[in-house]
Enzyme design. Structure first.
Site, mmCIF file in Angstrom:
data_model
loop_
_atom_site.group_PDB
_atom_site.id
_atom_site.type_symbol
_atom_site.label_atom_id
_atom_site.label_comp_id
_atom_site.label_asym_id
_atom_site.label_seq_id
_atom_site.Cartn_x
_atom_site.Cartn_y
_atom_site.Cartn_z
ATOM 1 N N GLU A 162 0.872 -1.398 0.071
ATOM 2 C CA GLU A 162 -0.018 0.088 0.052
ATOM 3 C C GLU A 162 0.734 1.061 -0.241
ATOM 4 O O GLU A 162 0.465 2.267 0.704
ATOM 5 C CB GLU A 162 -1.008 0.100 0.980
ATOM 6 C CG GLU A 162 -1.846 -1.289 1.133
ATOM 7 C CD GLU A 162 -2.871 -1.299 2.326
ATOM 8 O OE1 GLU A 162 -2.797 -0.505 3.377
ATOM 9 O OE2 GLU A 162 -3.624 -2.072 2.468
ATOM 10 N N ASN A 204 2.035 -4.987 -3.421
ATOM 11 C CA ASN A 204 0.653 -5.421 -2.822
ATOM 12 C C ASN A 204 -0.283 -4.036 -2.761
ATOM 13 O O ASN A 204 0.233 -3.217 -1.745
ATOM 14 C CB ASN A 204 0.546 -6.440 -1.585
ATOM 15 C CG ASN A 204 -0.785 -6.950 -1.595
ATOM 16 O OD1 ASN A 204 -1.363 -7.637 -2.206
ATOM 17 N ND2 ASN A 204 -1.580 -6.632 -0.320
ATOM 18 N N HIS A 241 -10.503 -5.838 -2.683
ATOM 19 C CA HIS A 241 -11.658 -5.503 -1.406
ATOM 20 C C HIS A 241 -12.809 -4.565 -2.105
ATOM 21 O O HIS A 241 -12.589 -3.443 -2.646
ATOM 22 C CB HIS A 241 -11.212 -4.731 -0.338
ATOM 23 C CG HIS A 241 -10.247 -5.523 0.347
ATOM 24 N ND1 HIS A 241 -10.326 -6.620 0.973
ATOM 25 C CD2 HIS A 241 -8.905 -5.143 0.774
ATOM 26 C CE1 HIS A 241 -9.341 -6.908 1.847
ATOM 27 N NE2 HIS A 241 -8.477 -6.030 1.356
ATOM 28 N N GLU A 270 -6.466 -10.489 -1.406
ATOM 29 C CA GLU A 270 -7.294 -10.354 -0.224
ATOM 30 C C GLU A 270 -8.693 -10.063 -0.642
ATOM 31 O O GLU A 270 -9.397 -9.310 -0.087
ATOM 32 C CB GLU A 270 -6.774 -8.849 0.258
ATOM 33 C CG GLU A 270 -5.478 -8.943 0.724
ATOM 34 C CD GLU A 270 -4.853 -7.630 1.681
ATOM 35 O OE1 GLU A 270 -5.742 -6.855 1.981
ATOM 36 O OE2 GLU A 270 -3.567 -7.589 1.663
ATOM 37 N N ASP A 272 -12.259 -9.926 -1.197
ATOM 38 C CA ASP A 272 -13.735 -9.968 -0.545
ATOM 39 C C ASP A 272 -14.855 -8.885 -1.228
ATOM 40 O O ASP A 272 -14.325 -7.978 -1.633
ATOM 41 C CB ASP A 272 -13.779 -9.858 0.888
ATOM 42 C CG ASP A 272 -13.272 -8.209 1.349
ATOM 43 O OD1 ASP A 272 -12.802 -7.509 0.465
ATOM 44 O OD2 ASP A 272 -12.860 -8.416 2.843
#
Ligand code: G2I
Length: 445
Positions: A162, A204, A241, A270, A272
């Site tokens: 990030e 990432n 996300h 990750e 979702d």
């Protein structure tokens, strides 16, 4: 004999299977091997993995570990390998909870993604107020120590997490690490490579899914620059996300493909997606299809097992409900993984009910594909006097047709008839993230 509801269901299931087998024979395009029954096994059919984030404090929950052991073949520690967890005091390292996750995974034959070596967030208190050379050295020492401790046990490390800003700048995020100099990221990658030469090294980030977003472009330029200068980077992680405010972009496979073309693996790290039911299932389907469409998309990790395990549990964003039951989203992901190509084989129907005998067959084939649309072709045999029904699935819509006279039964169902151009016609589908093939059926007029 009276037919109970159950036996009626069985009879119709059998006839469906017979029809499906007949369709497959006509097309000779059905997958040869049997479908896998777990996410990990299904992903392995195309050489990919299917992982989950794991929390150490849930390993004593037997429902949780039951699903973990059964379904997933890659594991990420949700919090236990972060800087605050592994170096709570400067120079004093703590691996207890991370080791529990790594050992559980490896004992079960699963691989591990390491998350994360350097990040502006989740820094231990002692690091948060550091700056300059002292911080740079502390960060590099952290990367070296942690990557060395786990040397040989990690499939891929999120070396830096990030580091780019949200919004329209396309530049780096301000942070204490960034203020040590713009080269902090490549310095971290070089330290990680030296410490564990066998691990893939990833950058990432989140909000990097839409190809047209400035942040995506900024990360792309960094990876391009790293590759051109020999900075050791092997992969890019897309956190993924999603929710209604940040939906799965229709150009997702373009993003993944363009990064892969730089010479790195891409991974969905990750995943979702907030929501429920078929809407959520379709979005999961779209993400899985996007990964399968890119050869160097090596795997998908979801950010937790049950909805109740999620960092945003109220959005029910995962593949299992709070009781550990499979959701519709689970089934859609499994189906796409089992189909390999990410497309649903078309339905081809031969109708023989016309009085003169004979029938017709409509066969679908793929045409060109673009970010937001694809072409399909249908070839009819058996008659020149056909009526073909083409049914697309939401949110797809047909936006153009050629070599046919088309009319509409509903927004999703088109009726095509000859217009003097022969027995092959085509159409363009705006897919909205759903790459499934339409179903086609033919009858004699
Ligand atoms: O925020 C979602 C993810 C975004 N990308 C990086 C990931 O590392 C991040 O994961 C989340 C975890 O899912 C949360 O579980 O990262 C958060 C911050 O590190 C995690 O939240 C933390 C809470 O902030 C702590 O208060 C709590 O003690 O979880 C900890 C353990 O439950």
């Amino acid at each position: 004999m009276t037919l109970t509801a159950k036996s009626v269901a069985r009879v119709s299931l059998v006839s469906t299977l017979v029809l499906a087998a007949a369709g497959a024979a006509l097309l000779s395009a059905s997958p040869a091997s049997g479908a896998a029954s777990t996410l990990g096994a299904a992903a392995q059919q195309s050489g990919r993995y299917f992982g989950t984030a794991v929390a150490a404090n849930k390993l004593s929950d037997s429902t949780y570990t039951g699903i973990l052991n059964r379904e997933f073949d890659m594991v990420t520690a949700e919090n236990e390998m972060k800087m605050d967890a592994t170096e709570p005091n400067q120079g004093q390292f703590s691996y207890g909870n991370a080791d529990r996750i790594v050992n559980q995974a490896r004992n079960q034959g699963k691989r591990v993604r390491g998350h994360a070596l350097a990040w502006h967030s989740q820094q231990p208190g002692w690091m948060q107020n550091m700056s300059g050379t002292a911080l740079r050295n502390a960060m590099l020492n952290h990367v070296t120590q942690v990557a060395s401790y786990y040397r040989g046990k990690i499939y891929a490390w999120d070396v830096v997490n990030e580091a780019f800003a949200d919004g329209s700048s396309g530049g780096r995020r301000d942070s204490n690490l960034q203020r040590t100099g713009n080269d902090w990221i490549e310095a971290a990658f070089r330290a990680a490579r030296a410490a564990d030469p066998g691990a893939k090294l990833c950058y990432n980030d989140y909000n990097t899914d839409n190809w047209s977003h400035a942040k995506t472009q900024g990360v792309y330029r960094m990876v391009q620059d790293f590759k051109s200068r020999g900075v050791p980077i092997d992969c890019v992680g897309f956190q993924a996300h999603f929710n209604s405010g940040n939906p799965v972009p229709s150009n997702y496979h373009t993003t993944l493909q363009n990064f892969a073309a730089l010479g790195v693996d891409v991974q969905i790290t990750e995943l979702d997606i907030e929501g429920s039911g078929s809407t959520q299932a379709q979005q999961y389907q779209g993400v899985t299809q996007a990964c399968l469409a890119v050869a160097r998309c090596t795997g998908i990790t979801v950010w937790g097992i049950r909805d109740t395990d999620s960092w945003r549990a109220s959005g029910t964003p995962l593949l299992f409900d709070g009781n550990g039951n499979k959701k519709a989203a689970y089934t859609s992901v499994l189906n796409v993984l089992n189909n390999g190509t990410g497309t649903t084989p078309p339905t081809t129907t031969t109708t023989t009910s016309n009085p003169g005998g004979g029938g017709c067959t409509a066969t679908y084939s793929e045409g060109e594909k673009w970010n937001d649309r694809f072409n399909g072709l249908v070839t009819v045999s058996g008659t020149d006097n056909w009526i073909v029904t083409v049914t697309v699935s939401s949110p797809q819509r047909i936006i153009a047709t050629w070599n046919t006279s088309a009319s509409w039964e509903s927004a999703n169902v088109m009726t095509a008839r000859p217009n003097g151009s022969g027995n092959t016609f085509g159409f363009t589908i705006m897919h909205g993230g759903n790459w499934n093939w339409p179903s086609v059926s033919c009858r004699v007029a």
